[in-house]
Scaffold this active site. Structure first.
Site: not given
Length: 360
Positions: A33, A126, A152, A205, A247, A294, A296
């Site tokens: 997944k 869950r 699970h 799993r 920054y 940052c 990028d």
């Protein structure tokens, strides 16, 4: 190419074989997944299907299952968290196996003749039928469609006692199901593999450890990181004393300092909490991250490193692991793997010195 991830499929195979050895006779459900935890679900699945005895693949959604089928995966595909009220026709058309965890989905599966795995809640809190619902579920089951029963673990990486408690809670239901029909039975994940929870379980799993990340520091199964993330230097310069970096000016130079700007930022998956808290490798030397990461770009100190524009930068590899990165960032390695952006090109190799197998 300024940012890329190298996926070494030979390491994936080695990890699979190591984990399979620890599971004993249990079959493996490979969890692919979230784009195989950022590694590329189709190439990873096709490779495992070809090179191992993997029994089935597990995804989260119907769309993820569809991507595998369209990519050529033939093995059974388990869809773990997509309620059947969505996409019944696609499930049938693509020959996907849904996980049923509520009465509405159970009714839809039976009505449409769809084979499924039944999920029960043994303490995760869950998805899954709670213990007081199990008798009602068994009464409504069409055993001809039941392919598996699962649960699970909530804390297999830190709480062995509670993990065994969940397993013991699971056993009575398994026995009732198996008295009617032999089906797949699975609850253990990567963290539980060393516990040798044999008996009635047929499958394990495996997700995180398959990709070479350890569920806990002393995890006894030998695994190695499959992905190495890399970038390039796009600028080198010397800043004057008392000069702020990035920054918020969270880093101020004390003296003249040579810095390099790396083409990799939080939009690529370089989690921002690693600002002033990680190091990369350039020409075999460690270069600390300085200032805030940052979107990028990231700035690193290269005061004692011979560096030029175009040099390769290692963000993470088998030494600078996702596990170490997660510890520094105060998170888990799953998050960092999954955050590696689609704009970071994946390059697949079958072995360490092999030719490029494919690019995604």
């Amino acid at each position: 190419m300024l940012r890329w991830a190298e996926i070494y499929l030979n390491r994936l195979k080695n990890n699979y074989n190591s984990l399979k050895k620890f599971t004993g006779r249990k079959k493996i459900i490979a969890v692919v997944k979230a784009n195989a935890y950022g590694h590329g679900s189709v190439p990873v699945s096709l490779f495992l299907e070809r090179e191992t005895d993997v029994d089935m693949f597990a995804v989260a959604t119907i769309d993820e299952g569809k991507e595998l089928r369209e990519g050529g995966v033939k093995s059974p595909i388990l869809v773990m968290s997509n309620p059947l009220i969505e996409g019944v026709d696609e499930v049938k058309e693509l020959n996907l196996t849904p996980v049923v965890f509520d009465f509405e989905s159970l009714e839809i599966a039976v009505k449409n003749g769809i084979g499924f795995h039944l999920k029960v809640d043994t303490g995760m809190g869950r998805l899954g039928f709670l213990p007081y619902q199990w008798e009602s579920v068994l009464e409504k089951l069409d055993f001809s469609l039941l392919k598996g029963v699962m649960s699970h673990f909530a804390d297999s990486d830190t709480d062995v006692e509670f993990t065994r408690y969940q397993y013991n809670m699971f056993i009575p239901l398994i026995k009732k199901v198996l008295s009617v029909k032999k089906v797949a039975v699975h609850i253990d994940n990567s963290g539980a593999v060393p516990l040798s929870l044999d008996g009635l379980l047929t499958h394990s799993r495996i997700g995180l450890a398959l990709y070479g990340s350890k569920p806990y520091p002393d995890f006894p199964v030998p695994v190695e990181q499959v992905m190495e993330v890399k970038s390039k230097v796009i600028d080198v310069k010397t800043l004057p004393p008392d000069w702020g970096v990035s920054y918020g000016r969270t880093y101020i130079t004390r003296k003249s300092e040579k810095i390099a700007v790396v083409a990799f930022g939080y939009a690529d998956g370089f989690i921002r909490s690693l600002s002033n808290n990680w190091q990369v490798k350039i020409n075999g030397c460690f270069a600390p991250v300085i200032g805030r990461i940052c979107m990028d770009m990231t700035v690193v100190s290269v005061e004692r490193i011979d560096t030029k524009v175009g040099d390769e930068v290692v963000i993470t590899d088998r030494a600078l692991t996702f596990d170490k990165m997660a510890e520094k960032a105060g998170t888990i390695s799953y998050e960092i793997m999954c955050d590696i952006s689609p704009r970071v090109k994946r390059i697949f190799f079958e072995r360490e010195d092999g030719k490029i197998l494919s690019r995604f």
